[in-house]
Design an enzyme around this catalytic site. Structure first.
Site, mmCIF file in Angstrom:
data_model
loop_
_atom_site.group_PDB
_atom_site.id
_atom_site.type_symbol
_atom_site.label_atom_id
_atom_site.label_comp_id
_atom_site.label_asym_id
_atom_site.label_seq_id
_atom_site.Cartn_x
_atom_site.Cartn_y
_atom_site.Cartn_z
ATOM 1 N N LYS A 4 0.832 -1.187 -0.103
ATOM 2 C CA LYS A 4 0.111 -0.217 0.028
ATOM 3 C C LYS A 4 0.922 1.205 -0.076
ATOM 4 O O LYS A 4 0.425 2.488 -0.445
ATOM 5 C CB LYS A 4 -1.157 -0.104 0.900
HETATM 6 C C1 PLP Z 1 -4.289 -4.910 1.271
HETATM 7 C C2 PLP Z 1 -3.685 -5.696 1.038
HETATM 8 C C3 PLP Z 1 -4.034 -6.724 -0.062
HETATM 9 C C4 PLP Z 1 -5.241 -6.714 -0.645
HETATM 10 O O1 PLP Z 1 -5.081 -6.010 -1.612
HETATM 11 P P1 PLP Z 1 -6.504 -5.207 -2.465
HETATM 12 O O2 PLP Z 1 -6.024 -4.253 -3.337
HETATM 13 O O3 PLP Z 1 -7.483 -4.833 -1.413
HETATM 14 O O4 PLP Z 1 -7.010 -6.404 -3.293
HETATM 15 C C5 PLP Z 1 -3.039 -7.939 0.143
HETATM 16 N N1 PLP Z 1 -2.106 -8.168 0.854
HETATM 17 C C6 PLP Z 1 -1.677 -7.352 1.678
HETATM 18 C C7 PLP Z 1 -0.798 -7.513 2.459
HETATM 19 C C8 PLP Z 1 -2.600 -6.121 2.035
HETATM 20 O O5 PLP Z 1 -2.015 -5.119 3.013
#
Ligand code: PLP
Length: 469
Positions: free
Chosen positions: A117
């Site tokens: 993120k």
């Molecule tokens: C947010 C997250 C996901 C999922 O990603 P999306 O874009 O919501 O599908 C997967 N793995 C981790 C470690 C995350 O923080």
């Protein structure tokens, strides 16, 4: 570049508008009116370029004339280039690690909070700062978190002049590492709030604040959740850098993506539309398998939310899936409005047969439960010494099941650093993963937060007070 809503009733906005707005006023999600494309020659010319340089090429057409070339370049350098203050602690930013003859991991956890993120939120904070300064506005970001989004949003917004961020977490119910990643950021514009309640209470408080329109306008409330187009856009870039490194446009590649809200994998789909030779996109889910069920049965149906070893994917409704449906329905907003109405009134909808088969053409899906996740984590460690976090492990197993070993590279997105989910990793492998050097002192850093009762008026009063003085 103009942006339109998937439900067809909201005003058309430019990039600046969608970045500051988030959700469209008709309840839909903003998408670009047209998807820009690159020729094979243009993609070939990306070989050897840095992450920040490729980011500039991929992102420019989406930004349009909302930023000058110089402004965008400076922001991308400051985000993704260590020489200009970038916070990603690997020279390749998103390095590929080879784990088998045709198997690769794309490590997306070298940013400040150790999860993918950061790629979007490090940049989004800069966009917020720039556009609010230009408009002479202040923004108040309010969110509730049980994990990765909160810390990444705080890191992206810390110290920014026109933005204050208020992040709610359920008191005593997040892991110490996750809490400290948030509360050890002590800039005056960052207010962590421990709510006496559970995660649902936190979310309900946030929702109540957003529903009070007078309050919303008074403090300039904004959200940073993954429906913000700028977040999806930033994530398209690493599909380009990795595919090009593996031989695109002259060699096809497939991706397996640990999926929750469908943001990351939707970015992969856009990358394909832009010209990358992506063969298959694998939706890797834990026991919260609404997307895997939809692909199998053609029916999208809300189920119960289970707590798993991969908590950032413990989601039943995948918001960004609406953007995907909009595309496969020939961008017919009326169709989407109907699907979404059925979802809210009856808890589900059945896909038109053509839409279902279009989805199956583009995607494969696999559900991986906790038992399998532990076994696979252990197996990978035993055979290669590599320690994968639980989210990444779900992706690896889904790639193994869904993708043929036909010579085309199979890339799994490694979405989090194993030390972020140390307990689960230790239980499966016996190894206690260590935090990277820049976070080694996390457990002894000063913390700053306020504890509040589960009460809307008390929360609003604290938000009105603003950041720490
Ligand atoms: C947010 C997250 C996901 C999922 O990603 P999306 O874009 O919501 O599908 C997967 N793995 C981790 C470690 C995350 O923080």
């Amino acid at each position: 570049m103009k942006y339109i809503s998937t439900r067809g009733q909201a005003e058309t906005l430019d990039f600046e508008g969608v970045t500051l707005t988030g959700l469209a006023r008709d309840g839909g999600l903003y998408v670009p009116e047209e998807i820009p494309t690159f020729s094979a020659e243009e993609i070939r010319a990306m070989r050897g370029k840095t992450y920040a340089e490729i980011a500039f090429e991929v992102i420019s057409p989406f930004v349009g004339d909302c930023l000058t070339e110089g402004e965008l370049k400076r922001m991308l350098d400051a985000t993704y280039d260590e020489n200009y203050g970038g916070q990603f602690r690997h020279p390749a930013v998103a390095p590929l690690v080879q784990t088998g003859n045709n198997d690769w991991l794309l490590e997306l956890f070298h940013g400040p909070t150790l999860a993918f993120k950061d790629f979007a939120l490090q940049l989004l904070g800069r966009f917020f700062d720039h556009f609010t300064a230009k408009r002479d506005q202040k923004l108040t970001i309010l969110g509730a978190t049980s994990g990765d989004t909160g810390s990444a949003a705080i890191e992206g917004c810390r110290g920014r002049d026109n933005v204050s961020i208020f992040m709610l977490h359920p008191k005593g119910r997040v892991s110490e590492v996750q809490r400290r990643q948030m509360t050890s950021v002590i800039e005056p514009n960052v207010v962590n709030i421990a709510v006496e309640g559970n995660f649902d209470d936190c979310q309900a408080l946030v929702k109540a604040c957003f529903n009070d329109h007078a309050f919303r306008d008074e403090v300039g409330l904004t959200a940073v959740n993954s429906i913000n187009w700028a977040r999806v856009m930033a994530q398209i870039v690493y599909y380009f850098t990795s595919a090009v490194a593996l031989g695109a446009p002259d060699r096809p590649v497939s991706y397996s993506v640990p999926t929750g809200n469908f943001g990351d994998i939707f970015a992969g789909y856009i990358a394909k539309r832009m010209g990358l030779p992506i063969e298959k996109l694998v939706i890797a889910t834990n026991s919260n398998d609404i997307l895997a069920r939809t692909l199998e049965t053609g029916r999208y149906e809300r189920g119960d939310v289970y707590s798993t070893l991969s908590p950032s994917m413990d989601i039943q409704i995948s918001s960004n899936f609406e953007r995907m449906l909009f595309d496969i329905a020939g961008r017919d907003a009326a169709v989407i409005a109907k699907y979404m109405e059925d979802l809210s009134t009856t808890g589900g909808f059945t896909l038109d047969a053509n839409h279902h088969s279009a989805l199956k053409e583009l995607f494969a899906a696999e559900r991986v439960d906790d038992e399998t996740t532990k076994a696979v984590m252990q197996e990978i460690y035993a055979s290669s010494g590599y320690i994968a976090d639980p989210h990444t492990t779900v992706g690896i197993e889904a790639a193994n099941v869904c993708l043929p070993d036909n010579g085309a590279p199979r890339v799994t997105l490694a979405t989090a650093h194993p030390a972020k989910f140390g307990e689960a990793v230790k239980a499966a492998t016996g190894v206690d993963p260590v935090l990277p050097a820049h976070m080694a002192d996390l457990l002894t850093r000063e913390e700053r937060m306020v504890s509040l009762p589960n009460d809307e008026e008390t929360l609003k009063a604290r938000v009105r007070e603003g950041g720490w003085s």
